[in-house]
Scaffold this motif. Structure first.
Motif, mmCIF file in Angstrom:
data_model
loop_
_atom_site.group_PDB
_atom_site.id
_atom_site.type_symbol
_atom_site.label_atom_id
_atom_site.label_comp_id
_atom_site.label_asym_id
_atom_site.label_seq_id
_atom_site.Cartn_x
_atom_site.Cartn_y
_atom_site.Cartn_z
ATOM 1 N N UNK A 21 -31.936 2.006 -9.113
ATOM 2 C CA UNK A 21 -31.846 2.634 -10.331
ATOM 3 C C UNK A 21 -32.910 2.811 -11.279
ATOM 4 N N UNK A 22 -34.089 2.153 -10.670
ATOM 5 C CA UNK A 22 -35.188 2.092 -11.517
ATOM 6 C C UNK A 22 -36.050 3.506 -11.357
ATOM 7 N N UNK A 23 -36.704 3.762 -10.294
ATOM 8 C CA UNK A 23 -37.448 4.970 -10.189
ATOM 9 C C UNK A 23 -36.597 5.966 -10.333
ATOM 10 N N UNK A 24 -34.951 5.896 -10.057
ATOM 11 C CA UNK A 24 -34.366 7.142 -9.812
ATOM 12 C C UNK A 24 -34.495 7.644 -11.667
ATOM 13 N N UNK A 25 -34.661 6.682 -12.577
ATOM 14 C CA UNK A 25 -34.675 7.145 -13.955
ATOM 15 C C UNK A 25 -35.911 7.895 -14.210
ATOM 16 N N UNK B 26 -26.798 4.202 -11.165
ATOM 17 C CA UNK B 26 -27.446 3.096 -11.599
ATOM 18 C C UNK B 26 -27.515 2.183 -10.303
ATOM 19 N N UNK B 27 -26.269 2.026 -9.706
ATOM 20 C CA UNK B 27 -26.432 1.064 -8.685
ATOM 21 C C UNK B 27 -27.082 1.383 -7.220
ATOM 22 N N UNK B 28 -27.214 2.696 -7.138
ATOM 23 C CA UNK B 28 -28.136 3.152 -6.119
ATOM 24 C C UNK B 28 -28.035 2.515 -4.737
ATOM 25 N N UNK B 29 -28.908 2.574 -3.816
ATOM 26 C CA UNK B 29 -28.826 2.285 -2.630
ATOM 27 C C UNK B 29 -28.552 0.811 -2.405
ATOM 28 N N UNK B 30 -28.940 -0.012 -3.312
ATOM 29 C CA UNK B 30 -28.798 -1.473 -3.242
ATOM 30 C C UNK B 30 -27.579 -1.857 -3.406
ATOM 31 N N UNK B 31 -26.760 -0.946 -4.234
ATOM 32 C CA UNK B 31 -25.178 -1.284 -4.286
ATOM 33 C C UNK B 31 -24.551 -0.600 -3.176
ATOM 34 N N UNK B 32 -24.801 0.540 -2.544
ATOM 35 C CA UNK B 32 -24.277 1.276 -1.521
ATOM 36 C C UNK B 32 -24.333 0.525 -0.525
ATOM 37 N N UNK B 33 -25.276 -0.361 -0.092
ATOM 38 C CA UNK B 33 -25.749 -0.941 1.104
ATOM 39 C C UNK B 33 -24.818 -2.182 1.170
ATOM 40 N N UNK C 189 -25.731 -4.054 -7.033
ATOM 41 C CA UNK C 189 -27.162 -3.421 -6.991
ATOM 42 C C UNK C 189 -28.101 -4.633 -7.234
ATOM 43 N N UNK C 190 -29.356 -4.076 -7.203
ATOM 44 C CA UNK C 190 -30.425 -5.219 -7.571
ATOM 45 C C UNK C 190 -30.847 -4.973 -9.201
ATOM 46 N N UNK C 191 -30.371 -3.830 -9.732
ATOM 47 C CA UNK C 191 -30.657 -3.576 -11.377
ATOM 48 C C UNK C 191 -29.725 -2.796 -11.746
ATOM 49 N N UNK C 192 -28.449 -3.560 -11.923
ATOM 50 C CA UNK C 192 -27.289 -2.878 -12.455
ATOM 51 C C UNK C 192 -27.524 -2.719 -14.171
#
Length: 274
Positions: free
Chosen positions: A236-240, A257-264, A64-67
């Motif tokens: 994982x930023x705005x989810x916080x 934390x990985x959110x969509x950027x990790x999933x994708x 993801x973009x911000x692990x």
């Protein structure tokens, strides 16, 4: 622990015998580094925190973009900020609360007493409270951080979560539906997730909605005291921010934390539409 502190409450706390440490976490997708804005004007004594380099471990896109950063890396950063064991901390950003919420979540995860300045720098300026310019270079601190103070989940947990509770997607509706995707290689959402845009946590003033208003918002999405809730966003930023809003409403939620950027980036199943 209380999530928010108002500008007037913070002003009084700074005049007390045990003032909190201030961290300036100005950040946005359009301008990730907010150091220039910090130097142009910040709360007195506030130390600038770089979200991309100090509150994340960027490198492998499959994470993801911000692990999350490792505990020892966050501890080294916290010592650079001048933190000591037992310090109370207040985090803020320009006003929307996204960068500040990332710092809030991580520091809570690490066992630190931390609050978000409601309305951020904009609220402080609106209250005509004092502002300093230039950069702040504190003496190094000796804080020792803990870990695992906030619940977090992995991709496999997120995949299974809708069968046990609510998985909230904090992105804008058009990204959730898969109509646009400006950041990541695949558009859509995690199957079974419910869209709950982070922007709806705040009023037009930039302040968080009241606890009662947030309770009503999340109840409308199916959240009740017995619901197990997890949240993701783009990175994982705005989810916080969503987790902070849920906590104000009296709901404890887990972060993916990985959110969509990790999933994708992992080639996992994708859903589209409402």
């Amino acid at each position: 622990m209380t999530v928010l502190i108002s500008a007037s409450e913070l002003d009084a706390a700074l005049a007390s015998s045990a003032p909190p440490r201030l961290l300036d976490v100005r950040w946005s997708l359009a301008q990730p580094n907010g150091l220039a804005d910090h130097a142009a004007g910040h709360l007195p004594g506030a130390v600038y925190v770089d979200l991309d380099t100090e509150l994340a471990d960027i490198g492998d896109p499959r994470r993801g973009r911000h692990p999350l950063p490792p505990r020892d890396a966050l501890e080294a950063a916290a010592r650079r900020w001048g933190l000591e064991d037992g310090d109370a901390v207040v985090v803020y950003d320009a006003g929307h609360g996204f960068g500040a919420a990332r710092a809030w979540w991580l520091l809570r995860h690490a066992g630190v007493d931390v609050r978000i300045l409601d309305g951020g720098f904009a609220a402080w300026v609106l209250a005509a409270l004092p502002v300093e310019t230039g950069e702040v270079a504190p003496a190094p601190g000796r804080v020792t951080l803990g870990w695992d103070g906030m619940p977090a989940i992995e991709a496999d947990d997120a995949a299974a979560w809708p069968a046990r509770g609510l998985l909230l997607d904090a992105r804008a509706g058009e990204r959730f539906r898969g109509e646009v995707e400006p950041m990541d290689p695949v558009a859509g959402h995690i199957p079974g997730a419910i869209n709950a845009p982070t922007s709806e946590n705040v009023a037009a003033s930039g302040l968080f909605l009241s606890g009662a208003e947030l309770e009503e918002r999340f109840a409308g999405l199916g959240v009740d005291p017995a619901t197990e809730v997890a949240v993701y966003c783009g990175s994982g930023v705005t989810a916080a921010h969503q987790i902070a809003a849920l906590e104000i409403a009296g709901v404890r939620a887990a972060l993916y934390p990985g959110s969509w950027s990790e999933w994708a980036h992992q080639g996992r199943e994708v859903a589209t539409g409402a």
